[in-house]
Design an enzyme around this catalytic site. Structure first.
Site, PDB file in Angstrom:
ATOM      1  N   LYS A   1      -7.752  -0.638   6.592  1.00 46.13           N
ATOM      2  CA  LYS A   1      -6.448  -1.405   7.320  1.00 46.13           C
ATOM      3  C   LYS A   1      -5.705   0.195   7.182  1.00 46.13           C
ATOM      4  O   LYS A   1      -5.096   0.696   5.750  1.00 46.13           O
ATOM      5  CB  LYS A   1      -6.217  -2.428   5.648  1.00 46.13           C
ATOM      6  CG  LYS A   1      -4.847  -3.082   6.547  1.00 46.13           C
ATOM      7  CD  LYS A   1      -3.873  -2.354   7.259  1.00 46.13           C
ATOM      8  CE  LYS A   1      -2.643  -2.321   6.062  1.00 46.13           C
ATOM      9  NZ  LYS A   1      -1.762  -1.268   6.640  1.00 46.13           N
TER      10      LYS A   1
ATOM     11  N   SER B   1       2.124   4.402  -2.249  1.00 41.54           N
ATOM     12  CA  SER B   1       3.056   4.381  -3.456  1.00 41.54           C
ATOM     13  C   SER B   1       2.205   3.248  -4.510  1.00 41.54           C
ATOM     14  O   SER B   1       2.632   2.276  -4.261  1.00 41.54           O
ATOM     15  CB  SER B   1       4.403   4.185  -2.992  1.00 41.54           C
ATOM     16  OG  SER B   1       4.128   2.910  -2.333  1.00 41.54           O
TER      17      SER B   1
ATOM     18  N   CYS C   1       0.212  13.894  -2.709  1.00 44.37           N
ATOM     19  CA  CYS C   1       0.044  13.442  -3.303  1.00 44.37           C
ATOM     20  C   CYS C   1       0.135  14.729  -4.437  1.00 44.37           C
ATOM     21  O   CYS C   1      -0.088  14.760  -5.367  1.00 44.37           O
ATOM     22  CB  CYS C   1      -0.165  12.342  -3.745  1.00 44.37           C
ATOM     23  SG  CYS C   1      -2.352  12.517  -3.185  1.00 44.37           S
TER      24      CYS C   1
HETATM   25  P1  NAD Z   1       2.949   3.172   1.461  1.00 47.59           P
HETATM   26  O1  NAD Z   1       2.763   2.813  -0.017  1.00 47.59           O
HETATM   27  O2  NAD Z   1       4.333   2.531   1.697  1.00 47.59           O
HETATM   28  O3  NAD Z   1       1.996   2.538   2.387  1.00 47.59           O
HETATM   29  C1  NAD Z   1      -0.207   2.620   1.986  1.00 47.59           C
HETATM   30  C2  NAD Z   1      -0.087   1.550   2.548  1.00 47.59           C
HETATM   31  O4  NAD Z   1       0.053   0.211   2.277  1.00 47.59           O
HETATM   32  C3  NAD Z   1       0.072   1.283   4.029  1.00 47.59           C
HETATM   33  O5  NAD Z   1      -0.612   0.959   4.411  1.00 47.59           O
HETATM   34  C4  NAD Z   1       1.303   0.341   3.603  1.00 47.59           C
HETATM   35  O6  NAD Z   1       1.043  -0.080   5.733  1.00 47.59           O
HETATM   36  C5  NAD Z   1       0.767  -0.307   3.278  1.00 47.59           C
HETATM   37  N1  NAD Z   1       2.296  -0.953   2.642  1.00 47.59           N
HETATM   38  C6  NAD Z   1       3.028  -0.895   2.572  1.00 47.59           C
HETATM   39  N2  NAD Z   1       4.810  -1.663   2.193  1.00 47.59           N
HETATM   40  C7  NAD Z   1       3.600  -2.477   1.465  1.00 47.59           C
HETATM   41  C8  NAD Z   1       3.794  -3.409   0.871  1.00 47.59           C
HETATM   42  N3  NAD Z   1       5.277  -4.070   0.580  1.00 47.59           N
HETATM   43  N4  NAD Z   1       2.067  -4.770   0.839  1.00 47.59           N
HETATM   44  C9  NAD Z   1       1.368  -4.484   0.726  1.00 47.59           C
HETATM   45  N5  NAD Z   1       1.380  -3.424   1.484  1.00 47.59           N
HETATM   46  C10 NAD Z   1       1.727  -2.487   1.555  1.00 47.59           C
HETATM   47  O7  NAD Z   1       2.866   4.654   1.195  1.00 47.59           O
HETATM   48  P2  NAD Z   1       3.037   5.870   2.115  1.00 47.59           P
HETATM   49  O8  NAD Z   1       4.480   5.704   2.388  1.00 47.59           O
HETATM   50  O9  NAD Z   1       2.050   5.565   3.679  1.00 47.59           O
HETATM   51  O10 NAD Z   1       2.380   6.689   1.755  1.00 47.59           O
HETATM   52  C11 NAD Z   1       2.933   8.051   0.449  1.00 47.59           C
HETATM   53  C12 NAD Z   1       2.820   7.372  -0.581  1.00 47.59           C
HETATM   54  O11 NAD Z   1       1.094   7.621  -0.873  1.00 47.59           O
HETATM   55  C13 NAD Z   1       3.439   8.637  -1.945  1.00 47.59           C
HETATM   56  O12 NAD Z   1       4.100   7.894  -2.554  1.00 47.59           O
HETATM   57  C14 NAD Z   1       2.025   9.528  -2.067  1.00 47.59           C
HETATM   58  O13 NAD Z   1       2.105  10.487  -3.245  1.00 47.59           O
HETATM   59  C15 NAD Z   1       1.204   8.354  -2.746  1.00 47.59           C
HETATM   60  N6  NAD Z   1      -0.185   9.283  -2.168  1.00 47.59           N
HETATM   61  C16 NAD Z   1      -1.096   8.832  -3.207  1.00 47.59           C
HETATM   62  C17 NAD Z   1      -2.351   9.918  -2.915  1.00 47.59           C
HETATM   63  C18 NAD Z   1      -3.091   9.597  -4.311  1.00 47.59           C
HETATM   64  O14 NAD Z   1      -3.911  10.013  -3.823  1.00 47.59           O
HETATM   65  N7  NAD Z   1      -2.507   9.787  -5.657  1.00 47.59           N
HETATM   66  C19 NAD Z   1      -2.696  10.237  -1.767  1.00 47.59           C
HETATM   67  C20 NAD Z   1      -1.963   9.664  -0.887  1.00 47.59           C
HETATM   68  C21 NAD Z   1      -0.802   9.483  -0.985  1.00 47.59           C
END
Ligand code: NAD
Length: 490
Positions: free
Chosen positions: A179, A232, A287
């Protein structure tokens, strides 16, 4: 829905080896942050589409899990060759869909290739173990695939993050539902196309596009055995809780707010260039980006060089775009409030515009100095090309600032003093730690994973650690020799 202005075909779901429209007819426009152009329309799926994907994956699991790991990785070798051939094409798509520079897109695909190399070595590394536990009695272990597994990815590495999970999970005999982020849906479909051309049987990989409703349905689906998530922290926590309550195996990676510690004895050019690359790469949307620079004592000679290098960066050429206007405005809000709180904005990227790309979304490198360690700009992830500097007097104080963060993804120290580096390594509360390295990402076969609120679950998502995540072990005890005596154990 045909639209001649769209650069790419509609992004449908990829289920059972076919592109299939979502059942409810919902979609949204995918706009490029590079220049505001319309790239595609992305279908938004519901649990009905998910059921179809899980059925396809369950069907495919029967034959896929029956193959040997050696046979399975032959397909990954072919896929790797194809990905090398289309390296540039995939790099350009990453650039267009999430706004990275093309060079950063190339590097991301190179990282995917490295992850594939590891997956291709699975016959050598996922061998299980064997021991004669008593005379004539042998015990051995086998890695058994779990079944249908799911991987949920973020926007910022639309190519690499799917390769954190997909190749290892598949090599080990699972079938997958991927996804992707709705903000980065095109790269995953290209990956699926190449895997199909490499001979991956239909249903082994399924891609399903959607938002919260779909992710929650994944957490609840009884046909899915394991879930990984990268994104996140609030979502990582909610998903971990929900999927675990449904008794799935879960690993969720969350946000970060990485601290780098700078000592005055650091090599100035080495420190400055590494710190610049760390906070401006992918326009700060990583990240593992440097977020807070904790400068110990008089580091002005190095900070001046960082400022000089930041001012020389050409936005739109050396540094790419921000994913969307909402994110740009969020980052701007952080800088506005930091300024109001009394921090000094020494490099200001708030008004960045790229000539000829006025509809693109850009934010220049920004350096905020003399920030209060308790202020929002220090304590909260802003996910932009922002370096916030906190001035302290001692290494101990610097470690106190870094360790007060709720996150623990990455952290580095810049110094030429071995003793200071050793104290830092011992005391810092982070999963990935560097010495004179701006982005301390462990490479294969080491695993990627942070601590504290940056990761929920056991083990790391990549490397050798992932073998235990994607499999269950079977322990087999064997006695063939009738003369072998029965003893207290076997
Ligand atoms: P996000 O959490 O908004 O989205 C990630 C995934 O979750 C997407 O597929 C999205 O469709 C889904 N999603 C979003 N909101 C949701 C909800 N309320 N319920 C269920 N699913 C949901 O993150 P983003 O904006 O795509 O990416 C940026 C964030 O990811 C930053 O906080 C960054 O630090 C983090 N990140 C962490 C790593 C790591 O390895 N720790 C790597 C890359 C990014």
């Amino acid at each position: 829905m045909a639209n001649t202005k769209m650069k790419y075909p509609e992004v449908m779901n990829y289920i059972g080896g076919k592109l299939i429209p979502c059942k409810n007819g919902k979609y949204f426009d995918k706009i490029s942050p590079v220049d505001g152009s319309l790239l595609s329309k992305v279908h938004i799926s519901s649990s009905d589409d998910l059921n179809e994907a899980v059925n396809a994956a369950q069907k495919a699991f029967i034959e896929w899990s029956d193959k040997t790991v050696k046979d399975r990785v032959q397909i990954l070798y072919k896929y790797k060759n194809l990905l090398e051939k289309y390296h540039e094409d995939h790099a350009r798509i990453i650039h267009e869909e999430i706004g990275k520079t093309i060079e950063e897109g190339r590097q991301e695909v190179s990282k995917s290739l490295e992850l594939l190399e590891f997956a291709c070595s699975m016959p050598q590394v996922a061998t299980g173990s064997i021991l004669n536990v008593s005379a004539g009695v042998e015990c051995r272990t086998e890695h058994i695939p779990l079944g249908v597994v799911a991987s949920i990815s973020p926007f910022n590495f639309p190519h690499m993050v799917p390769h954190w999970t997909l190749p290892n999970a598949l090599a080990l005999g699972n079938t997958m539902i991927l996804k992707p982020s709705p903000a980065a849906p095109i790269s995953p479909i290209r990956i699926a196309e190449l895997l199909h051309d490499a001979g991956l049987p239909s249903g082994v990989l399924n891609i399903i596009n959607g938002e919260r409703e779909l992710v929650e349905a994944i957490c609840d689906h009884p046909g899915i055995q394991a879930v990984t998530f990268v994104g996140s922290t609030p979502v990582a926590k909610a998903l971990y809780t929900r999927a675990s309550a449904n008794l799935k195996r879960v690993l969720t990676l969350g946000s970060a707010n990485n601290h780098l510690i700078l000592l005055p004895d650091a090599n100035p050019e080495m420190a400055a260039t590494n710190i610049i690359a760390s906070f401006t790469g992918t326009a700060g949307q990583r990240c593992m980006s440097a977020c807070v620079l904790v400068a110990v004592g008089d580091c002005n000679h190095i900070i001046q060089r960082i400022v000089e290098l930041a001012k020389a960066i050409k936005v739109g050429t050396d540094m790419g775009a921000i994913i969307n206007a909402e994110s740009r405005d969020r980052i701007k809000g952080f800088i506005d409030r930091a300024e109001r709180d009394g921090a000094k904005i020494v490099v200001d990227g708030r008004n960045a515009v790229v000539e000829g790309k006025e509809n693109g979304v850009y934010f220049g490198p920004t350096i905020v100095d003399f920030a209060n360690p308790n202020s929002e700009i220090v304590t909260t992830e802003n996910f932009g090309p922002v370096l916030t500097i906190v001035r302290v007097k001692t290494l101990e104080e610097a470690l106190g600032v870094a360790n007060s963060s709720p996150y623990g993804n990455g952290s580095s120290i810049f110094t030429q003093n071995g003793k200071s580096a050793q104290i830092f390594v011992q005391k810092i509360e982070a999963g990935m730690v560097g010495i004179n390295v701006g982005v301390p990402v462990p490479r294969e076969p080491f695993g990627f994973g942070g601590w504290k609120d940056s990761k929920f679950g056991t083990g790391d998502i990549t490397g050798e650690s992932s073998i235990n995540f994607w499999t269950k072990t079977k322990k087999i005890t064997t006695k063939w020799n009738p003369e072998a005596k029965v003893n207290w154990m076997s």
